[in-house]
Structure formats: structure tokens, C-alpha cells
Design an enzyme around this catalytic site. Structure first.
Site, mmCIF file in Angstrom:
data_model
loop_
_atom_site.group_PDB
_atom_site.id
_atom_site.type_symbol
_atom_site.label_atom_id
_atom_site.label_comp_id
_atom_site.label_asym_id
_atom_site.label_seq_id
_atom_site.Cartn_x
_atom_site.Cartn_y
_atom_site.Cartn_z
ATOM 1 N N LYS A 151 0.842 -1.212 0.000
ATOM 2 C CA LYS A 151 0.000 0.000 0.000
ATOM 3 C C LYS A 151 0.867 1.249 0.000
ATOM 4 O O LYS A 151 0.610 2.192 -0.737
ATOM 5 C CB LYS A 151 -0.832 0.048 1.293
ATOM 6 C CG LYS A 151 -2.113 -0.717 1.279
ATOM 7 C CD LYS A 151 -2.877 -0.362 2.551
ATOM 8 C CE LYS A 151 -4.007 -1.310 2.785
ATOM 9 N NZ LYS A 151 -4.762 -1.004 4.018
ATOM 10 N N HIS B 280 -9.134 0.648 -7.061
ATOM 11 C CA HIS B 280 -9.985 1.122 -5.977
ATOM 12 C C HIS B 280 -9.245 2.178 -5.149
ATOM 13 O O HIS B 280 -9.767 3.227 -4.839
ATOM 14 C CB HIS B 280 -10.391 -0.077 -5.111
ATOM 15 C CG HIS B 280 -9.239 -0.970 -4.696
ATOM 16 N ND1 HIS B 280 -8.204 -1.295 -5.531
ATOM 17 C CD2 HIS B 280 -8.934 -1.567 -3.499
ATOM 18 C CE1 HIS B 280 -7.327 -2.057 -4.902
ATOM 19 N NE2 HIS B 280 -7.759 -2.243 -3.651
ATOM 20 N N ASP C 228 -8.980 0.872 4.681
ATOM 21 C CA ASP C 228 -9.280 -0.542 4.811
ATOM 22 C C ASP C 228 -9.817 -0.956 3.451
ATOM 23 O O ASP C 228 -10.653 -0.259 2.858
ATOM 24 C CB ASP C 228 -10.294 -0.818 5.918
ATOM 25 C CG ASP C 228 -10.287 -2.295 6.303
ATOM 26 O OD1 ASP C 228 -9.264 -2.969 6.069
ATOM 27 O OD2 ASP C 228 -11.298 -2.785 6.842
ATOM 28 N N SER C 229 -9.282 -2.050 2.956
ATOM 29 C CA SER C 229 -9.628 -2.445 1.600
ATOM 30 C C SER C 229 -9.759 -3.953 1.558
ATOM 31 O O SER C 229 -9.351 -4.646 2.486
ATOM 32 C CB SER C 229 -8.542 -1.955 0.638
ATOM 33 O OG SER C 229 -7.253 -2.168 1.190
ATOM 34 N N LYS D 155 -1.831 0.340 -12.442
ATOM 35 C CA LYS D 155 -2.735 -0.118 -11.382
ATOM 36 C C LYS D 155 -3.365 1.087 -10.678
ATOM 37 O O LYS D 155 -4.563 1.124 -10.447
ATOM 38 C CB LYS D 155 -1.996 -1.018 -10.371
ATOM 39 C CG LYS D 155 -2.940 -1.505 -9.281
ATOM 40 C CD LYS D 155 -2.329 -2.415 -8.248
ATOM 41 C CE LYS D 155 -3.307 -2.589 -7.087
ATOM 42 N NZ LYS D 155 -2.742 -3.273 -5.928
HETATM 43 P P1 ITT Z 1 -2.919 -1.979 7.103
HETATM 44 O O1 ITT Z 1 -4.238 -2.268 7.768
HETATM 45 O O2 ITT Z 1 -1.791 -1.899 8.092
HETATM 46 O O3 ITT Z 1 -2.961 -0.806 6.156
HETATM 47 P P2 ITT Z 1 -3.398 -4.522 5.793
HETATM 48 O O4 ITT Z 1 -2.670 -5.362 4.790
HETATM 49 O O5 ITT Z 1 -3.846 -5.201 7.071
HETATM 50 O O6 ITT Z 1 -2.515 -3.230 6.143
HETATM 51 P P3 ITT Z 1 -6.140 -4.014 5.194
HETATM 52 O O7 ITT Z 1 -6.528 -4.263 6.601
HETATM 53 O O8 ITT Z 1 -6.725 -2.849 4.468
HETATM 54 O O9 ITT Z 1 -4.569 -3.844 5.047
HETATM 55 O O10 ITT Z 1 -6.397 -5.347 4.393
HETATM 56 C C1 ITT Z 1 -6.507 -5.311 3.050
HETATM 57 C C2 ITT Z 1 -6.170 -6.662 2.461
HETATM 58 O O11 ITT Z 1 -6.951 -6.784 1.262
HETATM 59 C C3 ITT Z 1 -4.711 -6.707 2.045
HETATM 60 O O12 ITT Z 1 -3.888 -7.284 3.022
HETATM 61 C C4 ITT Z 1 -4.785 -7.537 0.754
HETATM 62 O O13 ITT Z 1 -4.785 -8.901 1.069
HETATM 63 C C5 ITT Z 1 -6.150 -7.169 0.183
HETATM 64 N N1 ITT Z 1 -6.028 -6.027 -0.745
HETATM 65 C C6 ITT Z 1 -6.413 -4.738 -0.513
HETATM 66 N N2 ITT Z 1 -6.085 -3.954 -1.545
HETATM 67 C C7 ITT Z 1 -5.473 -4.753 -2.435
HETATM 68 C C8 ITT Z 1 -4.881 -4.535 -3.679
HETATM 69 O O14 ITT Z 1 -4.797 -3.322 -4.207
HETATM 70 N N3 ITT Z 1 -4.349 -5.561 -4.316
HETATM 71 C C9 ITT Z 1 -4.375 -6.790 -3.789
HETATM 72 N N4 ITT Z 1 -4.894 -7.104 -2.607
HETATM 73 C C10 ITT Z 1 -5.438 -6.087 -1.925
#
Ligand code: ITT
Length: 209
Positions: A16, A184, A73-74, A179
Site C-alpha cells: 500500500k 480502488h 481498509d480495503s 494499477k
Molecule cells: P494496514 O491495515 O496496516 O494498512 P493490511 O494489509 O492489514 O494493512 P487491510 O486491513 O486494508 O490492510 O487489508 C486489506 C487486504 O486486502 C490486504 O492485506 C490484501 O490482502 C487485500 N487487498 C487490498 N487492496 C489490495 C490490492 O490493491 N491488491 C491486492 N490485494 C489487496
């Protein structure tokens, strides 16, 4: 030329961070990782929605900083699996699972359920907070299809199985710029930039009444 707005990113995800750094290049913002992020009390992302987690995360970490903080959060939403892994995308497969493990688990689940409908979407909710107050929230999504096997080595997370029909490649086969243009996260971040360009950021007002 107006001063760039300095923003701190609250994230433990290096994938990210790299995307946000490219998104911020040449824009009216300066982005840095929130200092000592790993040593701050962790925010527990266990809410049932991406929005609650993004808001909670930005709010929580903004209490440890002077400057505005952003957090997202994604996740990957697969309608044929009832929306899974969705808000659980990061923890799908357990806390020790790698990106590759999560991809294999998802592919196995699709196979075992005989799923033929392979539509999926990435969703991002991005929150901006300053010193314990949420200033704004943005969200966006990108639609694609799930591949039967991973393709490409760029990006992170589920990118190798997310096929983007518009460009005819998986997200892991795109450059970071490609990308970001379609993702998103890129779309949500550009909404944040438009918001920042439309109004100066003010410190939250403290009401005495
Ligand atoms: P932070 O909360 O510390 O930012 P995290 O990896 O835990 O890091 P999230 O809680 O937002 O982040 O979880 C999002 C997950 O969704 C991430 O770990 C990926 O597995 C997936 N994801 C989100 N955006 C993505 C993307 O652009 N490409 C691929 N997978 C993605």
C-alpha cells in the site's frame, strides 16, 4: 504555488505504501509513513465493515500525530462467495498466512464450491483524520474477474488472480502507474486529493460549550 499538504499514512502494508507514494508524486501532497507506526498501540480492525475499520484506524492513529493521518481498509469482494473474503481479506487463511497462501485458499474455495461466476471487485475506504477527529471519508472500487491461477509478480495481496478486462492483464501484470490509474485505492485517493484542493485543512475546533 501553495504549500503541499503533509499527510501521514497509517499502514503496516508495504504494498500500500508504495502505491500511495506513486499516487502522491507530483501532486499537492507530501506523504510519509506515520513515524514509529510499528511501536504505537495497534488498532484492532475487527469491525464488520471496511468503513468502520478505515475510520477507526485513521482516528486512532491521528491521536499520535500532529499532522493529518490517512488510513485505508480495503479488500476483495467475491459475490459468488457471499462477499468473502471482503472485510476479512487481510486475515483470510489465518494470521500467519502469506499472500500466496490466501490466494491458494481462495482458489480452493472456488473449486470446492464449483463456482463458475468469477466476478470480483476490490473496494477501498480511505479516511482522513486530524488529531482525533475524522475530516473526510472516500471510497471506490474496481471490478474484475478471478483467474484460475496467479499471473504476474507486481502489486501485492490478491493482485495475481485479479484479472482486469479493460487492460487484458491481471493487476500483478500492470505497472504501478497502470494499477493506480484504475484501482480502488487510486480512485479513492484522487477523491481525497480533490477534497484537499477544494478547501484548506483546519485543525479541529475544540468546543468549550
Ligand atoms: P494496514 O491495515 O496496516 O494498512 P493490511 O494489509 O492489514 O494493512 P487491510 O486491513 O486494508 O490492510 O487489508 C486489506 C487486504 O486486502 C490486504 O492485506 C490484501 O490482502 C487485500 N487487498 C487490498 N487492496 C489490495 C490490492 O490493491 N491488491 C491486492 N490485494 C489487496
Amino acid at each position: 504555488m501553495p504549500e503541499p499538504v503533509k499527510l501521514l499514512l497509517a499502514s503496516s502494508n508495504p504494498g500500500k505504501l508504495r502505491e500511495y507514494q506513486v499516487l502522491a508524486e507530483g501532486r499537492a501532497v507530501e506523504l510519509a509513513l506515520l513515524a514509529c507506526f510499528d511501536r504505537l498501540p495497534r488498532f484492532d480492525e475487527s469491525a464488520p465493515t471496511l468503513a468502520e475499520n478505515a475510520l477507526g484506524k485513521a482516528l486512532h492513529y491521528s491521536r499520535f500525530a500532529e499532522l493529518p493521518v490517512i488510513a485505508d481498509d480495503s479488500g476483495l469482494v467475491v459475490p459468488a462467495l457471499g462477499g468473502a473474503p471482503g472485510v476479512h481479506s487481510a486475515r483470510y487463511g489465518g494470521p500467519q498466512a502469506s499472500d500466496a497462501d490466501r490466494i491458494q485458499k481462495l482458489l480452493a474455495e472456488l473449486r470446492s464450491k464449483g463456482v463458475t461466476e468469477r466476478c470480483a471487485r476490490f473496494v477501498c475506504v480511505l479516511a482522513l483524520a486530524l488529531q482525533g477527529q475524522v475530516l473526510a471519508v472516500f471510497s471506490d472500487l474496481v471490478a474484475g474477474e478471478l483467474l484460475e491461477a496467479p499471473r504476474g509478480s507486481e502489486g501485492f495481496g490478491y493482485d495475481p488472480i485479479f484479472f482486469f478486462p479493460t487492460l487484458g492483464r491481471s493487476f500483478a501484470e500492470l505497472t504501478r502507474e497502470e494499477k493506480n490509474q484504475h484501482s480502488h485505492r487510486g480512485k479513492a485517493f484522487r477523491k481525497l486529493l480533490a477534497f484537499l484542493e477544494s478547501r484548506p485543512l483546519r485543525r479541529p475546533e475544540v468546543s468549550s460549550g
